[in-house]
Scaffold this active site. Structure first.
Site, PDB file in Angstrom:
ATOM      1  N   ASP A  16       0.841  -1.197   0.000  1.00 12.11           N
ATOM      2  CA  ASP A  16       0.000   0.000   0.000  1.00 12.11           C
ATOM      3  C   ASP A  16       0.876   1.248   0.000  1.00 12.11           C
ATOM      4  O   ASP A  16       1.663   1.460   0.930  1.00 12.11           O
ATOM      5  CB  ASP A  16      -0.899  -0.018   1.248  1.00 12.11           C
ATOM      6  CG  ASP A  16      -2.088   0.908   1.097  1.00 12.11           C
ATOM      7  OD1 ASP A  16      -2.097   1.728   0.152  1.00 12.11           O
ATOM      8  OD2 ASP A  16      -3.004   0.800   1.918  1.00 12.11           O
ATOM      9  N   ASP A  17       0.757   2.039  -1.035  1.00  7.42           N
ATOM     10  CA  ASP A  17       1.503   3.306  -1.165  1.00  7.42           C
ATOM     11  C   ASP A  17       3.014   3.098  -1.253  1.00  7.42           C
ATOM     12  O   ASP A  17       3.782   4.027  -0.979  1.00  7.42           O
ATOM     13  CB  ASP A  17       1.191   4.270  -0.002  1.00  7.42           C
ATOM     14  CG  ASP A  17      -0.249   4.756   0.014  1.00  7.42           C
ATOM     15  OD1 ASP A  17      -1.042   4.285  -0.820  1.00  7.42           O
ATOM     16  OD2 ASP A  17      -0.591   5.599   0.868  1.00  7.42           O
ATOM     17  N   ARG A  35      -7.197  -1.642  -6.105  1.00  4.65           N
ATOM     18  CA  ARG A  35      -7.467  -3.043  -5.709  1.00  4.65           C
ATOM     19  C   ARG A  35      -8.592  -3.647  -6.541  1.00  4.65           C
ATOM     20  O   ARG A  35      -8.559  -4.838  -6.895  1.00  4.65           O
ATOM     21  CB  ARG A  35      -7.860  -3.097  -4.222  1.00  4.65           C
ATOM     22  CG  ARG A  35      -6.679  -3.040  -3.310  1.00  4.65           C
ATOM     23  CD  ARG A  35      -7.002  -2.308  -2.004  1.00  4.65           C
ATOM     24  NE  ARG A  35      -5.822  -1.507  -1.684  1.00  4.65           N
ATOM     25  CZ  ARG A  35      -4.775  -1.987  -1.013  1.00  4.65           C
ATOM     26  NH1 ARG A  35      -4.808  -3.203  -0.531  1.00  4.65           N
ATOM     27  NH2 ARG A  35      -3.715  -1.220  -0.820  1.00  4.65           N
ATOM     28  N   LYS A  60      -5.096  -5.952   4.116  1.00  5.67           N
ATOM     29  CA  LYS A  60      -6.096  -4.888   3.949  1.00  5.67           C
ATOM     30  C   LYS A  60      -6.983  -5.185   2.744  1.00  5.67           C
ATOM     31  O   LYS A  60      -6.483  -5.301   1.635  1.00  5.67           O
ATOM     32  CB  LYS A  60      -5.372  -3.557   3.764  1.00  5.67           C
ATOM     33  CG  LYS A  60      -6.227  -2.441   3.186  1.00  5.67           C
ATOM     34  CD  LYS A  60      -5.428  -1.175   3.028  1.00  5.67           C
ATOM     35  CE  LYS A  60      -6.051  -0.259   2.001  1.00  5.67           C
ATOM     36  NZ  LYS A  60      -5.378   1.034   1.918  1.00  5.67           N
ATOM     37  N   HIS A  90     -10.294  -3.425   1.701  1.00  4.19           N
ATOM     38  CA  HIS A  90     -10.608  -2.100   1.132  1.00  4.19           C
ATOM     39  C   HIS A  90     -11.464  -2.158  -0.129  1.00  4.19           C
ATOM     40  O   HIS A  90     -11.308  -1.324  -1.031  1.00  4.19           O
ATOM     41  CB  HIS A  90      -9.318  -1.297   0.868  1.00  4.19           C
ATOM     42  CG  HIS A  90      -9.539   0.170   1.136  1.00  4.19           C
ATOM     43  ND1 HIS A  90      -8.573   1.136   0.993  1.00  4.19           N
ATOM     44  CD2 HIS A  90     -10.673   0.823   1.530  1.00  4.19           C
ATOM     45  CE1 HIS A  90      -9.072   2.309   1.302  1.00  4.19           C
ATOM     46  NE2 HIS A  90     -10.339   2.146   1.628  1.00  4.19           N
ATOM     47  N   SER A  93      -8.256   1.289   5.032  1.00  2.22           N
ATOM     48  CA  SER A  93      -6.921   1.825   5.343  1.00  2.22           C
ATOM     49  C   SER A  93      -6.683   1.971   6.838  1.00  2.22           C
ATOM     50  O   SER A  93      -7.606   2.264   7.604  1.00  2.22           O
ATOM     51  CB  SER A  93      -6.722   3.181   4.668  1.00  2.22           C
ATOM     52  OG  SER A  93      -6.714   3.020   3.271  1.00  2.22           O
ATOM     53  N   HIS A  95       1.486   2.308   4.004  1.00  2.00           N
ATOM     54  CA  HIS A  95       0.510   3.401   4.155  1.00  2.00           C
ATOM     55  C   HIS A  95       0.674   3.988   5.560  1.00  2.00           C
ATOM     56  O   HIS A  95       0.910   3.249   6.517  1.00  2.00           O
ATOM     57  CB  HIS A  95      -0.891   2.798   3.989  1.00  2.00           C
ATOM     58  CG  HIS A  95      -2.000   3.777   3.795  1.00  2.00           C
ATOM     59  ND1 HIS A  95      -2.427   4.618   4.785  1.00  2.00           N
ATOM     60  CD2 HIS A  95      -2.778   4.044   2.710  1.00  2.00           C
ATOM     61  CE1 HIS A  95      -3.439   5.356   4.322  1.00  2.00           C
ATOM     62  NE2 HIS A  95      -3.654   5.029   3.061  1.00  2.00           N
ATOM     63  N   ASP A 102      -0.152  -0.681  -4.860  1.00  2.10           N
ATOM     64  CA  ASP A 102      -1.420  -0.127  -5.368  1.00  2.10           C
ATOM     65  C   ASP A 102      -1.293   1.267  -5.952  1.00  2.10           C
ATOM     66  O   ASP A 102      -2.114   1.683  -6.762  1.00  2.10           O
ATOM     67  CB  ASP A 102      -2.499  -0.146  -4.261  1.00  2.10           C
ATOM     68  CG  ASP A 102      -2.218   0.821  -3.123  1.00  2.10           C
ATOM     69  OD1 ASP A 102      -1.044   1.224  -2.934  1.00  2.10           O
ATOM     70  OD2 ASP A 102      -3.173   1.181  -2.398  1.00  2.10           O
ATOM     71  N   ASN A 103      -0.277   2.011  -5.530  1.00  2.00           N
ATOM     72  CA  ASN A 103      -0.096   3.379  -6.047  1.00  2.00           C
ATOM     73  C   ASN A 103       1.217   3.943  -5.522  1.00  2.00           C
ATOM     74  O   ASN A 103       1.880   3.344  -4.673  1.00  2.00           O
ATOM     75  CB  ASN A 103      -1.264   4.307  -5.668  1.00  2.00           C
ATOM     76  CG  ASN A 103      -1.574   4.343  -4.182  1.00  2.00           C
ATOM     77  OD1 ASN A 103      -2.562   3.777  -3.744  1.00  2.00           O
ATOM     78  ND2 ASN A 103      -0.725   4.983  -3.400  1.00  2.00           N
ATOM     79  N   LYS A 121       1.015   9.662  -5.370  1.00  2.31           N
ATOM     80  CA  LYS A 121      -0.351   9.159  -5.153  1.00  2.31           C
ATOM     81  C   LYS A 121      -1.396  10.245  -5.405  1.00  2.31           C
ATOM     82  O   LYS A 121      -1.196  11.403  -5.044  1.00  2.31           O
ATOM     83  CB  LYS A 121      -0.443   8.681  -3.693  1.00  2.31           C
ATOM     84  CG  LYS A 121      -1.820   8.235  -3.244  1.00  2.31           C
ATOM     85  CD  LYS A 121      -1.777   7.748  -1.802  1.00  2.31           C
ATOM     86  CE  LYS A 121      -3.170   7.333  -1.326  1.00  2.31           C
ATOM     87  NZ  LYS A 121      -3.139   6.714   0.021  1.00  2.31           N
TER      88      LYS A 121
END
Ligand code: MG
Length: 503
Positions: free
Chosen positions: A47-48, A91, A140, A142, A165, A243, A295-296, A316
């Site tokens: 994540d991130d 996702r 996660k 989400h 998150s 994240h 994811d980003n 992001k």
């Protein structure tokens, strides 16, 4: 609002059916040798985590020996992009093989969200389950937190993790210091629940517990691999990290020279090593495709608690390369050539159709956007990206850019930026400002940082990409031009009589 939360461990009829199904399929598969079974698939989804946060792409201040090993023993993709530079939408694309726009899921779903993946969509887990795979999600989710949207209802046999998150909790830095209302309630987010199966097993995750999330997800993953060594399996590990709020266990606290972010990255790398070791220990090394991606890009307003997109522009929440291009490693000894670098465009939506082809499963009945990238994965000579075009939908479902191989045309839009200012420190963000980009063309092959607009020099490319943008608007819509999109399908919606998650 706060009901008594259901207790973990109480088997539901659905769970009983799942267990029975698993026992039957385990028995069937165990009669085959490992070599005869379709391969295991493990997707580690960060994540991130940004482009330059892994050793092979230039991480500084900490080492990532296990990610380095994945690159040395497998394939590093340098031009791997996501459908959206934000958590839920990204996702949705990974798990359905579709642009997030196509399946109606945008942005980041919060505790008030009443949507999730539509039951008629087919997830990667369901694709694998159709071939008798054991499936699990530890991390996660989400993609909707109410029961009808949770992983067990979308093809997973097992689930353990956060529903959204890890900053959607009472300690969110933008709310934590605001005063309580007269009735004692606080602005911001409700307590953060931890879920196992379909039940809340902890209604209020604490900071101490957040420090254990990476360890817990890893332990579950290792245990799942051991339990299913005699059966084909799909394991999805969508980590909460990196994240914000960043949390790390004592094993790695203070270990890097890049502060807490580096410590967290070291723990992430440790987790990857544990999973690779577990696969190896079961003798499944040459029978398991392991994918590591994100994811980003980096949440730049968090400064020293954010990652780095390296040479790429912005992060992001934007459709610049820093937002949408992520690191991707794929390892499958004996199948994917060791130490290979793939510079062709590929996306997270390609994982579902590629896995379907690898394991001999049918594609979803509904149209998808991803492509089978086995030719890239196996480094077939002359293999090219199967993507004739890639559309970049930004915040608010705006079509913000169109990509065709090396050319990327930004359509006029506003975007968030720090405009050269430093980000925040210690987990507290600074505010973004807003900037505008016009109709600008970039040659990503020579200018991946999107620094030099060449629209004036290549008007025919601009016109061609504008025509492609029009096709996208017809199919997937565009709020900038008030188009709805003929090919957009609805998200799943919570009905009035649907059970709600309470905790
Ligand atoms: Mg994210």
């Amino acid at each position: 609002m706060r009901g008594t939360h259901p207790r973990a461990g109480r088997p539901t009829a659905h769970m009983a059916r799942c267990v029975a199904a698993v026992l039957i399929t385990t028995s069937a598969w165990s009669q085959e040798s490992t070599a005869e079974r379709p391969p295991n698939v493990i997707v580690i989804f960060m994540d991130d985590l940004a482009y330059a946060d892994i050793g092979p792409l230039g991480a500084q201040g900490y080492a990532t020996p296990n990610l380095d090993r994945m690159a040395a023993e497998g394939m590093l993709f340098t031009d791997f992009v996501v459908s959206a530079a934000v958590c839920s939408a990204s996702r949705a694309a990974l798990l359905t093989g579709c642009y997030h726009r196509r399946v109606g899921i945008s942005g980041a779903l919060g505790p008030n969200a009443e949507i999730g993946i539509h039951p008629d969509e087919t997830t990667l887990a369901e694709v694998c389950r159709a071939r008798g795979y054991a499936t699990a999600c530890f991390g996660k989710w989400h993609l909707g937190h109410h029961p009808k949207f949770l992983p067990l209802q979308h093809g997973f046999d097992e689930y353990f993790g956060l529903p959204y998150s890890n900053d959607m909790w009472p300690q969110h830095p933008e709310f934590v210091n605001l005063p309580a209302a007269a009735d004692g309630s606080r602005p911001g987010f409700p307590p953060l629940p931890l879920i196992e199966g379909n039940a809340v097993i902890n209604p209020n995750v604490t900071s101490v517990e957040q420090c254990q999330l990476t360890t817990w997800y890893t332990e579950r993953a290792v245990d799942f691999i051991a339990r299913h060594a005699a059966q084909s399996f799909f394991l999805y590990v969508p980590h909460a990290m990196v994240h914000v709020p960043l949390h790390v266990s004592e094993k790695f606290r203070g270990r890097s020279t890049r502060g807490l972010f580096g410590d967290v990255m070291m723990e992430v790398d440790w987790s990857v090593g544990q999973i690779l070791e577990a696969v190896e220990r079961q003798g499944l090394d040459e029978h398991t495709l392991v994918i590591f991606t994100s994811d980003n890009g980096p949440w730049l307003s968090y400064g020293d608690h954010a990652g780095s997109a390296g040479p790429l522009r912005e992060g992001k929440g934007t459709e610049f390369e820093g937002g949408v291009r992520v690191p991707a490693l794929m390892r499958w000894p004996g199948q994917i050539p060791a130490g290979h670098v793939c510079r062709e465009l590929a996306t997270t939506t390609d994982i579902l159709p590629t896995v379907a082809a690898l394991i001999g499963a049918p594609l979803p009945p509904r149209a998808i956007d991803g492509h089978d990238i086995r030719a890239l994965l196996f480094a077939q000579p002359g293999a090219l990206s199967p993507h004739p075009v890639h559309y970049c939908y930004g915040p608010g479902d705006e079509l913000q850019a169109v990509r065709d191989r090396k050319w990327k045309l930004h359509l006029p839009h506003r975007y968030r930026t720090l405009a050269g200012r430093p980000g925040g420190t210690g987990g507290v963000p600074v505010a973004y400002s807003t900037a505008t980009i016009g109709l600008e063309l970039f040659d990503l092959e020579h200018d991946p940082g999107e620094t030099t607009n060449v629209a004036d020099r290549f008007p025919e490319e601009v016109a061609r990409l504008q025509a492609l943008a029009e096709q996208a608007r017809h199919d997937l819509g565009d709020t900038l031009t008030n188009r709805t999109g003929a090919g957009v399908r609805p998200a799943g919606r919570l009905a009035l009589d649907d059970p709600r998650l309470v905790w």
